[in-house]
Design a protein around this motif. Structure first.
Motif, PDB file in Angstrom:
ATOM      1  N   ALA A 249       0.822  -1.106  -0.041  1.00 43.12           N
ATOM      2  CA  ALA A 249       0.022   0.034   0.128  1.00 43.12           C
ATOM      3  C   ALA A 249       0.699   1.284  -0.030  1.00 43.12           C
ATOM      4  O   ALA A 249       0.472   2.137  -0.803  1.00 43.12           O
ATOM      5  CB  ALA A 249      -0.910  -0.042   1.253  1.00 43.12           C
ATOM      6  N   MET A 250       2.010   1.276   0.780  1.00 42.95           N
ATOM      7  CA  MET A 250       2.818   2.480   0.882  1.00 42.95           C
ATOM      8  C   MET A 250       3.538   2.620  -0.602  1.00 42.95           C
ATOM      9  O   MET A 250       3.639   3.870  -1.214  1.00 42.95           O
ATOM     10  CB  MET A 250       3.841   2.333   1.918  1.00 42.95           C
ATOM     11  N   HIS A 251       3.984   1.551  -1.285  1.00 39.27           N
ATOM     12  CA  HIS A 251       4.599   1.519  -2.652  1.00 39.27           C
ATOM     13  C   HIS A 251       3.620   2.062  -3.561  1.00 39.27           C
ATOM     14  O   HIS A 251       4.037   2.985  -4.378  1.00 39.27           O
ATOM     15  CB  HIS A 251       5.075   0.041  -2.975  1.00 39.27           C
ATOM     16  N   ALA A 252       2.182   1.618  -3.569  1.00 38.34           N
ATOM     17  CA  ALA A 252       1.256   2.100  -4.430  1.00 38.34           C
ATOM     18  C   ALA A 252       1.094   3.538  -4.313  1.00 38.34           C
ATOM     19  O   ALA A 252       0.747   4.450  -5.296  1.00 38.34           O
ATOM     20  CB  ALA A 252      -0.145   1.252  -4.462  1.00 38.34           C
ATOM     21  N   GLU A 253       0.965   3.973  -2.809  1.00 35.88           N
ATOM     22  CA  GLU A 253       0.578   5.335  -2.863  1.00 35.88           C
ATOM     23  C   GLU A 253       1.752   6.351  -3.336  1.00 35.88           C
ATOM     24  O   GLU A 253       1.434   7.353  -3.932  1.00 35.88           O
ATOM     25  CB  GLU A 253       0.278   5.650  -1.357  1.00 35.88           C
ATOM     26  N   LEU A 254       2.812   5.760  -2.865  1.00 36.19           N
ATOM     27  CA  LEU A 254       4.128   6.791  -3.227  1.00 36.19           C
ATOM     28  C   LEU A 254       4.090   6.905  -4.623  1.00 36.19           C
ATOM     29  O   LEU A 254       4.356   7.833  -5.129  1.00 36.19           O
ATOM     30  CB  LEU A 254       5.490   5.907  -2.742  1.00 36.19           C
ATOM     31  N   SER A 255       4.104   5.723  -5.570  1.00 31.82           N
ATOM     32  CA  SER A 255       4.207   5.704  -6.937  1.00 31.82           C
ATOM     33  C   SER A 255       3.083   6.785  -7.424  1.00 31.82           C
ATOM     34  O   SER A 255       3.207   7.477  -8.468  1.00 31.82           O
ATOM     35  CB  SER A 255       4.103   4.391  -7.489  1.00 31.82           C
ATOM     36  N   GLU A 256       1.813   6.651  -6.901  1.00 32.53           N
ATOM     37  CA  GLU A 256       0.370   7.496  -7.398  1.00 32.53           C
ATOM     38  C   GLU A 256       0.817   8.705  -7.243  1.00 32.53           C
ATOM     39  O   GLU A 256       0.731   9.608  -8.164  1.00 32.53           O
ATOM     40  CB  GLU A 256      -0.749   6.900  -6.748  1.00 32.53           C
TER      41      GLU A 256
END
Length: 384
Positions: free
Chosen positions: A102-109
């Motif tokens: 979830a952290m990876h997805a939020e950072l990328s978005e």
């Protein structure tokens, strides 16, 4: 956009703080003031980046992804968004799933949509390395923050440290603004028995001698095991003297019976019966925004509300007759209220019994501050 965003790995933050302040990584070892923590993160992020804050994302795990009380309190704070992964049992331990993703997805978005110019990561997990690299490729500056390690060493992935644009270590003084170690409640193992009935009048000299020999007042609420080991004081008439325990703690396994299980205090109404619908909404708001979740504090808040709504001032004094027992229905309501704050749950594979003692101690602490102690027999110092 010229704004900054903070992504917080709650497991890392609270575990590192507990290791530093309490000597163990379990988050149950510390009491956290979440509004102060969020304020400290915002203040530090805006100072470090020189940009206004867009939002703080709080990443944590919960059983069945259902928000715990601390998550409900956090998500009503300004500029805070809570993202939850799953908390599951594996090989006898609690492990979190989906938080790193979830952290990876939020950072990328955030980076892909140019939602911010700077991102502050408060984590130690090397699994975020690809997300950091991707954010940098989109022109986002990545600030990596660590909490001071208990052993003076690093508590972050070296690869993650090497990839970040800026790195800061948040020291002990900063952490102590919002966290403190929980003080263990030591059970009483050798205390004087509590008489069920007042003693008959005694001569002044005998009363003075008895007072001099009496032990110090109780400072903590004894456990059921302590109560079971007491030798009771004979009551009047002598033929009614009891054997075994003299009190009963109705909410713990293995009830401890007493001679007069039904007392005047048992007839007092519960908090639920005294609370209106409007008051319930106000109580819920206070729980979310003001109550930190410390066991003693929770017991005091419950007692304060109950006393404020009870009515005649002399009615709470009935409880002193049964100290340290809390009437069965009221005690059950108190523990159910405490469970909303994540207390009394399984912690490190065991139910935290210390929470029970601290919650009840907080209840009696508030009662003692509001109601005169009437346990002293009225005729104890009168001449016969």
């Amino acid at each position: 956009m010229d704004r900054c965003v903070v992504l917080v790995d709650a497991g890392y933050v609270l575990g590192a703080a507990a290791s530093l302040l309490a000597g163990e990584p379990g988050r149950s070892r510390i009491a956290v003031d979440h509004p102060v923590l969020i304020g400290a993160l915002r203040e530090r992020a805006e100072e470090e980046t020189g940009l206004p804050l867009l939002r703080i994302y709080w990443f944590d795990a919960a059983i069945d992804r259902r928000p715990a009380p601390e998550h409900r309190r956090l998500r009503v704070l300004p500029r805070v968004t809570v993202r939850l992964g799953a908390l599951t049992r594996a090989e006898g331990r609690w492990v979190q799933k989906g938080v790193d993703a979830a952290m990876h997805a939020e950072l990328s978005e955030l980076a892909r949509n140019h939602a911010c110019a700077d991102v502050v990561l408060v984590t130690g997990d090397g699994d975020l390395l690809p997300g950091v690299a991707s954010a940098k490729e989109h022109g986002v500056a990545v600030h990596l923050w660590a909490l001071e390690a208990a052993d003076g060493d690093f508590n972050q992935s070296e690869e993650l440290v090497g990839e970040a644009d800026e790195r800061r270590v948040l020291d002990r003084a900063w952490i102590e603004r919002w966290a403190r170690p929980r003080e263990p409640v030591t059970p009483v193992t050798a205390v004087a028995p509590v008489a069920v009935l007042p003693a008959p009048p005694r001569p002044r000299a005998a009363a003075a001698a008895a007072a001099a020999a009496a032990p110090a007042p109780l400072r903590v609420i004894p456990t059921p095991k302590d109560l079971a080991g007491r030798t009771p004081v004979p009551v009047v008439p002598p033929a009614a003297a009891l054997g075994g325990p003299v009190l009963r703690w109705s909410s713990d396994r293995g009830w401890l019976d007493r001679a007069d299980t039904a007392t005047a205090a048992d007839a007092l109404p519960t908090l639920d019966r005294l609370t209106t619908a409007a008051q319930r909404w106000a109580d819920r708001e206070e729980d979310l925004t003001s109550v930190g979740g410390d066991p003693q504090e929770v017991g005091q808040v419950f007692a304060r509300r109950w006393l404020d709504r009870l009515g005649p001032a002399d009615r709470p004094a009935l409880l002193w007759t049964d100290h340290p027992r809390i009437p069965h229905r009221l005690d059950g309501e108190l523990l159910r209220y405490a469970a909303r704050f994540g207390l009394l749950a399984h912690k490190e594979d065991q139910i935290d019994e210390q929470d029970r003692y601290a919650i009840r101690e907080g209840f009696w602490k508030e009662l003692a501050a509001r109601v005169p102690d009437t346990r002293q027999p009225q005729g104890a110092l009168e001449d016969s």
